[in-house]
Design a protein around this motif. Structure first.
Motif, PDB file in Angstrom:
ATOM      1  N   LEU A 111       0.842  -1.194   0.000  1.00  0.00           N
ATOM      2  CA  LEU A 111       0.000   0.000   0.000  1.00  0.00           C
ATOM      3  C   LEU A 111       0.882   1.250   0.000  1.00  0.00           C
ATOM      4  CD1 LEU A 111      -3.034   0.654   0.287  1.00  0.00           C
ATOM      5  CD2 LEU A 111      -2.611   0.984   2.710  1.00  0.00           C
ATOM      6  N   ALA A 112       0.461   2.229  -0.772  1.00  0.00           N
ATOM      7  CA  ALA A 112       1.246   3.464  -0.857  1.00  0.00           C
ATOM      8  C   ALA A 112       1.217   4.210   0.455  1.00  0.00           C
ATOM      9  CB  ALA A 112       0.695   4.352  -1.966  1.00  0.00           C
ATOM     10  N   ARG A 113       2.349   4.814   0.795  1.00  0.00           N
ATOM     11  CA  ARG A 113       2.392   5.605   2.012  1.00  0.00           C
ATOM     12  C   ARG A 113       1.519   6.836   1.864  1.00  0.00           C
ATOM     13  NH1 ARG A 113       8.654   6.491   1.983  1.00  0.00           N
ATOM     14  NH2 ARG A 113       8.403   4.329   1.391  1.00  0.00           N
ATOM     15  N   GLN A 114       1.231   7.441   3.032  1.00  0.00           N
ATOM     16  CA  GLN A 114       0.395   8.641   3.067  1.00  0.00           C
ATOM     17  C   GLN A 114       1.095   9.775   2.324  1.00  0.00           C
ATOM     18  OE1 GLN A 114      -0.431   9.542   7.107  1.00  0.00           O
ATOM     19  NE2 GLN A 114      -1.676  11.339   6.670  1.00  0.00           N
ATOM     20  N   SER A 115       0.312  10.568   1.665  1.00  0.00           N
ATOM     21  CA  SER A 115       0.858  11.745   0.992  1.00  0.00           C
ATOM     22  C   SER A 115       0.730  12.927   1.944  1.00  0.00           C
ATOM     23  CB  SER A 115       0.074  12.000  -0.288  1.00  0.00           C
ATOM     24  OG  SER A 115       0.508  13.186  -0.885  1.00  0.00           O
ATOM     25  N   ALA A 116       1.850  13.576   2.239  1.00  0.00           N
ATOM     26  CA  ALA A 116       1.828  14.650   3.230  1.00  0.00           C
ATOM     27  C   ALA A 116       1.883  16.013   2.551  1.00  0.00           C
ATOM     28  CB  ALA A 116       2.981  14.498   4.211  1.00  0.00           C
ATOM     29  N   PHE A 117       1.229  16.965   3.192  1.00  0.00           N
ATOM     30  CA  PHE A 117       1.069  18.297   2.605  1.00  0.00           C
ATOM     31  C   PHE A 117       2.403  19.014   2.411  1.00  0.00           C
ATOM     32  CE2 PHE A 117       0.578  22.861   3.446  1.00  0.00           C
ATOM     33  CZ  PHE A 117      -0.272  23.208   2.422  1.00  0.00           C
ATOM     34  N   GLY A 118       3.266  18.942   3.422  1.00  0.00           N
ATOM     35  CA  GLY A 118       4.531  19.692   3.376  1.00  0.00           C
ATOM     36  C   GLY A 118       5.379  19.313   2.172  1.00  0.00           C
ATOM     37  N   PRO A 119       5.785  18.056   2.058  1.00  0.00           N
ATOM     38  CA  PRO A 119       6.578  17.642   0.896  1.00  0.00           C
ATOM     39  C   PRO A 119       5.818  17.838  -0.421  1.00  0.00           C
ATOM     40  CG  PRO A 119       6.227  15.778   2.402  1.00  0.00           C
ATOM     41  CD  PRO A 119       5.674  16.985   3.061  1.00  0.00           C
TER      42      PRO A 119
END
Ligand code: SF4
Ligand code: SF4
Lengths: 264, 650
Positions: free
Chosen positions: A172-180
């Protein structure tokens, strides 16, 4: 088993990503399987991996991939409805890529699932469908696990470079974070545009779910039903052709397609 | 006279050390980020904040309130007088007598402090805190005796060298604890840091009876603003100061549902860990209850080091932060007015926005919110399906209504739909001119924000605000305290200022203005569970009770009710992050409920309903206030079409 970083960080991994669509709202997002391809790439090569999209760099959904911790996403500028195959293969031929990861099927557009095959054909590379894990790489040969239905795995050896498509068996793909996602860079390069004739002329219509083959349950006891439900799907009447000439093989396939009513 | 020469030296040396310590401590706080404070105004307001607001909280525990007044009052007076009398040598009899009274008062207070420490409850820290009453006694007793000659009760020079030496020792011990121990990090630090914390508090609105519970917005337009708190120095400096004010009384620990459930969170330890972080060091010296299941002494930090390490140990483990239900019980109990929830959400923001490390279902819920405007990922077009047969007036058609009924994401939940339908029945029965946003409504952003995803929260908030801006209405009414809180207290920062009411408040108004014809509730005994986001966050304890009273229900109160209500476990995204403990919070709350012997528990929140109904039967039934009121509605003879439909509905 996590591959030890020593083996793979130097690997030149490229993931091809597209714009997805959320299944219930239809809003653009990072495509589920493509994100899994990026995840696999990140696990193999870390931040050194390359992520490439052929299309429109102004699509906000692309930032969803950057949010996974990728510093840069490479966009080959393509108008909507172009056939991106040539732009991609031109780019990949120049890129020293050793492993190209894609999803199995796009969530938007044509979504035929043909891209990895066509790309493999153009580049003349082997393709592994349903890559679940890269176990190790030595002397340019990758030892990988391929996902088969019902959680089965097949161990394959592939000479690099090769193309692999991932489906939902990949991690499963990791969470996409706003900062990066906000910091990440979209670098745009112009690329040859090749209009997709078929797509231009053809008409789109909503897909209908493919009819399922009727399952005749002959089981009499609960235990048999259980077995039938969990057993490997087996056509029963199948036939394994070994050591036959291409013509014989093609004829057998043709006959089967006729029998099944796929070809008329 | 030895005393007369040595005492002034001792006192002024202690004072000088205290000043040096104060400057060092101040410099430590100032490592934090800048914050806007009213420097002078805050200092001027501080005595009042101390004597009124802080005392208001402390006075909930009469024993310690009186003890503290005697000890602290006695000490402050004694310290000032001691400097005058013994430091500057003003040997005046009246001053001497007053000093005797002050030290006497302090001594008596210190005796009570010592008594509490004989068999201290688990929430209190031990270690240096066990020494404090002895220091207080030594200081006050020695100073008392040393002052007797000044007051003329004993002849000067009485007792000779030996007594003088003993007294000096006592006073030296006392001043090292009470004067410079205050600024060098001893237990008395709470007095120094506490006073300044009150002066420069980050939520000055809390003083003078005010309330300030909305989370502070991150400035997302400025790419330089850190996205939450990674290192102790990323807190604002007055937050750091606030942490330093903690007296380790453990009131927060005793109130914390996550701690009681055995999840790895203890708000008191968390604040102390922040103190470790701001000064640098390890938690080995912490002398209170650990985070359940985590050993003390294995964590350490420094102002410039990350607080959470995702693959190792740093100052605090991520699961500690994700255990919090943001119920605010700790903040409500804290006599030092420390803001635990702000700190926890600040640190969560970093984990979510920078690290993409929201645990368990967190990532999925956030993705759903982005893609479908609801946490469950349901097709947005189904938002009004629950009311397909109710013919609800839409804002888009009406443009204008007295009441905008904010439905909330409970619209997708079959249990909550019953509540919503009951509320519609009540609104229609009272002939309220209302309308809903229908498909234009989005999640309020509550859960995204508490999970640290400020970006998604702000997106949802801004879109909701621009939707709301298209229509004219007087009041927003919601049956969901979380939406209610966010709309009321957190949209203001983005330009959305509304008059928002919880449905219990609105129904209460309908009842008192005679718009509802109600019969009496039949039979079953009822208790009421205060939702955190209605009670502690918004101070509404009365309206639900008065509505229940109006339908003839006498609430069998739980021991923990009102501002002490125990959380159901459903807030702050806790069911989503789902950090394991020894027991579940809703089970504990159900025990509270069962203790009252009630057959029905009245609730006012979809989260509480879901959490409490998740407790295995047999247990009391869970009913929303709207459902209880709808059941008690008397059908009038009127033949309004709305009325007819409402009858079929529930
Ligand atoms: S808000 Fe509630 S759960 Fe969180 S630390 Fe405070 S008391 Fe515990
Ligand atoms: S944070 Fe507040 S309630 Fe908790 S121990 Fe410290 S002073 Fe007491």
């Amino acid at each position: 088993m996590q591959p030890s970083p020593m083996d793979t960080t130097a690997l030149n991994v490229v993931a091809l990503v597209s714009i997805g669509a959320h299944p219930t709202s239809g809003r653009p997002r990072r495509a589920e399987q493509d994100a899994r391809a990026v995840e696999l790439g990140l696990r193999l090569a870390g931040e050194a991996m390359q992520v490439v999209h052929a299309g429109d760099a102004r699509q906000e959904a692309l930032r969803g991939y950057l949010g996974m911790g990728i510093k840069q996403l490479h966009v080959l500028e393509q108008p909507a409805q172009a056939d991106v195959l040539h732009a991609l293969s031109d780019y990949l031929l120049d890129s020293d890529a050793q492993l190209i990861l894609t999803g199995s099927q796009a969530e938007t557009g044509e979504g035929s699932g043909m891209l990895p095959y066509l790309l493999a054909e153009q580049l003349g590379w082997p393709i592994v469908v349903g890559l679940a894990e890269v176990e190790r790489i030595d002397h340019g040969i990758a030892h990988v696990l391929q996902a088969l239905p019902r959680g089965q795995r097949r161990r394959l050896q592939v000479q690099m470079p090769f193309i692999a498509s991932v489906d939902n068996a990949a991690p499963l793909a990791r969470q996409s974070a706003f900062g990066p996602a906000r910091r990440g860079e979209l670098t745009v390069t112009a690329a040859n545009v090749c209009p997709d004739q078929l797509f231009k002329e053809g008409q789109l219509q909503p897909a209908r779910p493919r009819p399922k083959r009727l399952k005749v349950i002959k089981a009499k006891t609960g235990a048999e039903r259980m077995k039938a439900a969990t057993a490997k799907a087996s056509g029963g009447g199948g036939q394994v052709l070994k050591d036959c000439s291409p013509t014989e093989g093609a004829e057998a396939i043709f006959k089967l397609l006729m029998d099944e009513g796929v070809l008329r | 006279m030895m005393l007369n020469t040595v005492l002034p030296i001792l006192l002024f040396a202690a004072l000088a050390l205290a000043v040096i310590g104060a400057m060092k401590r101040f410099a430590m706080w100032r490592r934090g980020r800048a914050a806007q404070v009213d420097w002078i105004g805050g200092l001027l307001a501080m005595p009042r904040r101390y004597m009124v607001d802080l005392h208001h909280v402390v006075a909930r525990d009469k024993y310690i309130a009186n003890t503290h007044v005697a000890t602290a009052g006695g000490f402050v007076l004694a310290a000032v007088l001691a400097i005058l009398v013994h430091g500057l040598g003003l040997h005046n009899r009246i001053l001497g007598f007053t000093l005797l009274v002050a030290t006497g008062l302090m001594f008596v207070g210190a005796l009570f402090v010592a008594k509490r420490r004989l068999n201290p409850p688990a929430r209190l820290s031990k270690g240096p805190w066990m020494r404090l009453p002895k220091s207080l006694l030594a200081f006050s007793a020695s100073l008392f005796i040393a002052t007797l000659p000044v007051a003329g009760i004993l002849p000067a020079g009485f007792g000779g060298w030996l007594l003088a030496a003993i007294l000096l020792l006592g006073i030296a011990w006392g001043v090292s604890e009470l004067f410079f121990g205050m600024t060098w990090g001893g237990p008395m630090k709470h007095a120094f840091a506490g006073a300044l914390h009150l002066a420069w508090h980050r939520r000055a609105e809390r003083f003078g009876g005010g309330r300030s519970t909305g989370l502070k917005a991150l400035d997302l337009d400025d790419p330089q603003t850190p996205l939450g708190v990674e290192k102790p120095k990323d807190f604002t400096w007055n937050q750091l100061l606030g942490f330093d004010a903690c007296v380790q009384c453990g009131k927060c620990e005793a109130a914390c549902p996550a701690f009681a459930a055995g999840q790895p969170l203890n708000p008191k330890k968390l604040i102390q860990d922040m103190v470790v972080g701001l000064a640098g060091g390890t938690d080995a010296k912490f002398a209170g209850s650990p985070y359940p299941g985590k050993k003390i002494g294995e964590h350490s930090g420094a102002p410039h080091l990350p607080i959470v390490s995702l693959d190792g140990k740093a100052l605090v483990d991520a699961e500690t932060l994700w255990s919090c239900t943001t119920c605010r019980a700790c903040v409500e109990e804290c006599p030092m007015m420390i803001e635990h929830v702000d700190a926890i959400v600040d640190m969560r923001r970093h984990l979510t926005l920078e690290k993409g490390a929201t645990p368990n279902k967190g990532a999925e819920v956030l993705e759903n919110l982005i893609a479908t405007d609801n946490p469950g990922g349901f097709a947005p077009g189904g938002r009004l399906n629950w009311a397909a047969d109710l013919d609800l007036p839409l804002m888009r058609d009406k443009q204008e209504a007295d009441v905008l009924f904010w439905v909330g994401d409970g619209a997708f939940d079959m249990r909550n739909q019953r509540t919503l339908r009951a509320l519609v029945k009540v609104l229609k029965a009272a002939n309220v001119d209302f309308a809903v946003l229908g498909l234009e409504e989005r999640d309020s952003g509550d859960v995204a924000r508490r999970l640290g995803d400020e970006a998604t929260f702000q997106q949802l908030a801004k879109r909701n605000i621009s939707t709301l801006a298209q229509y004219r209405f007087n009041t927003i009414v919601s049956a969901d305290p979380h939406s209610f809180h966010v709309l009321k207290n957190e949209y203001g920062a983005f330009g959305g200022d509304y008059s928002v009411l919880h449905h219990s408040t609105y129904i209460d108004q309908l009842i008192s203005s005679g718009k509802l014809n109600l019969s009496q509730h039949q039979g079953a005994s009822v208790t009421y569970h205060d939702p955190c986001y209605l009670g502690r966050y918004n101070g509404e304890y009365e309206a639900p009770r008065s509505v229940l009273k109006a339908i003839g229900i006498e609430v069998k109160e739980m021991q923990r009710s009102g501002f002490r209500s125990r959380c159901c476990g459903g807030g702050g995204g806790a069911p989503i992050t789902d950090i394991p403990g020894k027991q579940r919070i809703p089970d504990m709350r159900m025990v509270d409920i069962k203790e009252t012997g009630a057959e029905i528990v009245a609730v006012g929140c979809p989260q509480c309903t879901a959490m409490l109904e998740g407790v295995v039967e047999p247990r009391p039934q869970i009913k929303d206030i709207a459902e209880l009121v709808a059941e008690a509605l008397v059908e009038t003879t009127a033949t309004r079409p709305a009325q007819r439909e409402a009858v079929e509905a529930v």
